[in-house]
Design an enzyme around this catalytic site. Structure first.
Site, PDB file in Angstrom:
ATOM      1  N   ASP A   1     -16.548 -10.701 -23.421  1.00 16.61           N
ATOM      2  CA  ASP A   1     -17.070 -10.731 -22.592  1.00 16.61           C
ATOM      3  C   ASP A   1     -18.602 -11.031 -22.740  1.00 16.61           C
ATOM      4  OD1 ASP A   1     -14.845  -9.722 -21.265  1.00 16.61           O
ATOM      5  OD2 ASP A   1     -15.774  -7.841 -20.699  1.00 16.61           O
TER       6      ASP A   1
ATOM      7  N   HIS B   1       7.809  -7.840  -3.411  1.00 20.67           N
ATOM      8  CA  HIS B   1       6.432  -8.258  -3.945  1.00 20.67           C
ATOM      9  C   HIS B   1       5.926  -9.545  -5.247  1.00 20.67           C
ATOM     10  CE1 HIS B   1       4.021  -4.723  -3.062  1.00 20.67           C
ATOM     11  NE2 HIS B   1       5.368  -4.198  -3.103  1.00 20.67           N
TER      12      HIS B   1
ATOM     13  N   GLY C   1       0.847  -1.166  -0.109  1.00 18.99           N
ATOM     14  CA  GLY C   1       0.368  -0.578   0.271  1.00 18.99           C
ATOM     15  C   GLY C   1       0.703   1.439  -0.126  1.00 18.99           C
TER      16      GLY C   1
ATOM     17  N   LYS D   1     -10.300 -11.130 -17.031  1.00 20.20           N
ATOM     18  CA  LYS D   1      -9.924 -11.265 -17.915  1.00 20.20           C
ATOM     19  C   LYS D   1      -9.131 -11.987 -18.639  1.00 20.20           C
ATOM     20  CE  LYS D   1     -11.727  -8.720 -21.533  1.00 20.20           C
ATOM     21  NZ  LYS D   1     -12.518  -8.033 -22.151  1.00 20.20           N
TER      22      LYS D   1
ATOM     23  N   GLU E   1       4.268 -10.593  -6.506  1.00 15.72           N
ATOM     24  CA  GLU E   1       3.143 -11.258  -7.755  1.00 15.72           C
ATOM     25  C   GLU E   1       3.308 -10.224  -8.800  1.00 15.72           C
ATOM     26  OE1 GLU E   1       3.340  -9.020  -4.875  1.00 15.72           O
ATOM     27  OE2 GLU E   1       2.702  -6.980  -5.326  1.00 15.72           O
TER      28      GLU E   1
ATOM     29  N   CYS F   1       4.908  -6.578   1.529  1.00 15.46           N
ATOM     30  CA  CYS F   1       5.878  -4.882   1.729  1.00 15.46           C
ATOM     31  C   CYS F   1       4.892  -3.971   3.121  1.00 15.46           C
ATOM     32  CB  CYS F   1       5.558  -4.389   0.240  1.00 15.46           C
ATOM     33  SG  CYS F   1       6.108  -2.418   0.309  1.00 15.46           S
ATOM     34  N   TYR F   2       4.304  -3.412   2.426  1.00 12.86           N
ATOM     35  CA  TYR F   2       3.247  -2.601   3.914  1.00 12.86           C
ATOM     36  C   TYR F   2       2.737  -4.026   4.234  1.00 12.86           C
ATOM     37  CZ  TYR F   2       0.325   0.845   6.334  1.00 12.86           C
ATOM     38  OH  TYR F   2      -0.595   1.285   7.687  1.00 12.86           O
TER      39      TYR F   2
END
Ligand code: XMP
Length: 534
Positions: free
Chosen positions: A248, A190, A58, A390, A192, A85-86
């Site tokens: 979609d 991180h 964050g 997506k 991710e 992290c945060y």
């Protein structure tokens, strides 16, 4: 059929730029997860019944007044926790350790983390292998190092009792921590982002090994669960869907059709602003091959006559959007039994609307419905994709039997060619643009470049320019080619397409389309330009 929601990870969002990426990495492990704001209601937390919790990064500082904090109820749950992290700094601060602001010691971008001690989450991970030899003895070094991506100003200076340090980096002497007896971990980097080479493995270990989740979240299981849920929700009612031919709405159509067959009616409005043969292709895919009931409304004339003489882009958007709704409502009125309206809302839309309503994250834009259909329609909404990202929508689409060329297509704006013909829209301009765009897109596919760019299209410029062919002078229109690379479409850069390729496309367009004498390539980035020209 397995219950795909039975094991689930809760991601507490502290406003990080990459929180959605954490969720995608968890889903890639085959495990369901949801993102909730850090200040979620206790009831939401309890009802969620998480198998494990990930605390995101964050933009705030844990040492600032009123800094976002981990709810006490989260800390007292008996489930595995991973603070990123945060999230790690918050864990440390709230459990009795120390975090300090650093004037000159922030770490942004690449860093190397040296692992130490034993930790079930990190043991055996190493980016150095045998290349990292001890040069003196020529023996392999025991150092275990991870190449990671960092983004922090503050850093942890002291760990809480019961934790030990399991990773250090140049500017973060405490870069990874683990509880001595519980599955509770903190990492300053991180996992991710793909720059952290072992990041996906680390998240997989957390989710599958530490939290004990099974990989149930697969396209096949998602479809089976959705089909069952749609049948329960809808019963014998009829459902309407505005089919645009985009990813979609196409996947919704295929999913709904699998669930309720002929109770689904799709309305496909051909507004005359579609790409070459697009209307026929949509009808062929759905009505002819898949047996979906599709009403095609040929409304080119209505759209073009309303657009006649209109040059302002926003005015054009409004006219196209309103007329689309008018036509759709007319068709809906003819189907008096329809009780439901199916929409292609996807998970990022849901997260963004939720975050903007709590105001707790740094937010971006609010969700607008597919096709801009009014929410006050008498129909109830059904949104079978609202849990999917997506990339998951695409995989589900392929599993449902949609052609990959449809599912992996570049995005196409709702107002279509209406915003790719600068100024007034006429049938002549639209026909010319369709031909030029088709040449460009086919060439990208032929040269294996289509999937390497995020979006590509052609823009019609209603200005004339002088050209020459043979001995004759030409005085014809100009088109611009646009191809961009982007992750999120909020920023973008012009794709560096090979010069020879552009040359080939330019010649094909000028030679093949008599009313075009000049082709340009748009090299603007976003910002300051936007991706579309209008
Ligand atoms: P811009 O031009 O804003 O485009 O940089 C970002 C992305 O949004 C698409 N776009 C639209 N999509 N209705 C839509 O459904 C619109 O009015 C619209 N305008 C832009 C654009 O194609 C790009 O993918």
């Amino acid at each position: 059929m397995p219950d795909i929601h039975s094991q689930r990870i809760l991601i507490l969002d502290f406003g990080g730029q990459t929180t959605q990426l954490i969720a995608r990495r968890v889903r890639e492990c085959g495990v369901y997860c949801e993102i909730h704001p850090w200040d979620l209601h206790v009831k939401t937390l309890t009802d969620f019944n998480a198998s494990g919790i990930i605390l995101s990064g964050g933009p705030e500082s844990t040492i600032a007044d009123n800094a976002p904090r981990i709810p006490d109820e989260v800390l007292s749950l008996d489930v595995p926790v991973l603070g990123i992290c945060y999230g790690m700094q918050s864990l440390v601060k709230q459990l009795g350790g120390e975090v300090q602001a650093q004037q000159n010691h922030g770490e942004f971008g690449y860093a190397s983390v040296t692992l130490q001690g034993s930790c079930s989450l990190l043991d055996g991970l190493n980016d150095r292998d045998s290349e990292n030899q001890d040069t003196e003895s020529n023996a392999p070094s025991n150092a275990r190092e991870l190449d990671v991506w960092m983004s922090h100003g503050d850093r942890v200076e002291a760990v809480p009792d019961d934790f030990h340090v399991v990773g250090v980096s140049a500017n973060a002497p405490i870069a990874a921590i683990a509880h001595k007896s519980k599955p509770c971990f903190g990492i300053q980097f991180h996992p991710e982002v793909t720059h952290t080479l072992q990041g996906a493995t680390l998240i997989e270990r957390f989710v599958l090994n530490e939290c004990g989740c099974d990989a149930l979240w697969t396209p096949g299981n998602i479809i089976d669960n959705a089909v069952e849920h749609i049948r329960e929700q809808v019963g014998d009612d009829e459902v309407l869907l505005a089919l645009s031919g985009g990813v979609d709405s196409s996947v919704v159509a295929a999913m709904m059709h699998k669930a309720i067959g002929s109770q689904l009616t799709c309305v496909f409005v051909d507004n005359g602003l579609l790409r070459l043969n697009e209307g026929d292709r949509v009808m062929e895919t759905f009505a002819e091959h898949m047996g979906v009931k599709v009403i095609r409304v040929n409304a080119e004339e209505r759209f073009l006559s309303r657009l006649a003489g209109v040059t302002d882009p926003e005015e054009k958007r409004k006219i196209i959007g309103n007329l689309f709704v008018e036509i759709f409502e007319d068709e809906a009125d003819k189907l008096s039994n329809a009780r439901w309206l199916a929409q292609g809302t996807i998970y990022p839309d849901v997260i963004e609307s939720a975050a903007s309503s709590t105001g707790s994250a740094h937010l971006i834009k609010s969700h607008h419905n597919v096709g801009g259909l009014p929410s006050e329609m008498r129909l109830k909404l059904i949104e079978p994709l609202r849990e999917l990202f997506k990339d998951e929508v695409r995989r589900v689409g392929v599993d449902l039997g949609l052609p990959a060329s449809m599912v992996y297509r570049h995005p196409f704006p709702g107002p279509g060619l209406g915003v790719r013909i600068l100024g007034e829209v006429t049938k002549g301009y639209a026909d010319t643009l369709r031909l030029a765009d088709d040449i460009f897109i086919n060439a990208l596919v032929k040269h294996d470049l289509y999937d390497k760019v995020s979006q590509a299209f052609t823009v019609f410029l209603p200005v004339k320019s002088v050209g020459v062919t043979g001995d004759g002078r030409r005085y014809d229109y100009v088109v611009a080619l646009r191809a961009v690379e982007t992750i999120d479409f909020m920023t973008a850069r012009a794709a560096h397409l090979p010069y020879d390729f552009l040359d080939e496309v330019s010649r094909a367009i000028c030679n093949g389309i008599p009313s075009i004498s000049r082709v340009t390539y748009d090299i603007s980035s976003k910002p300051p330009a936007t991706i579309e020209w209008e």
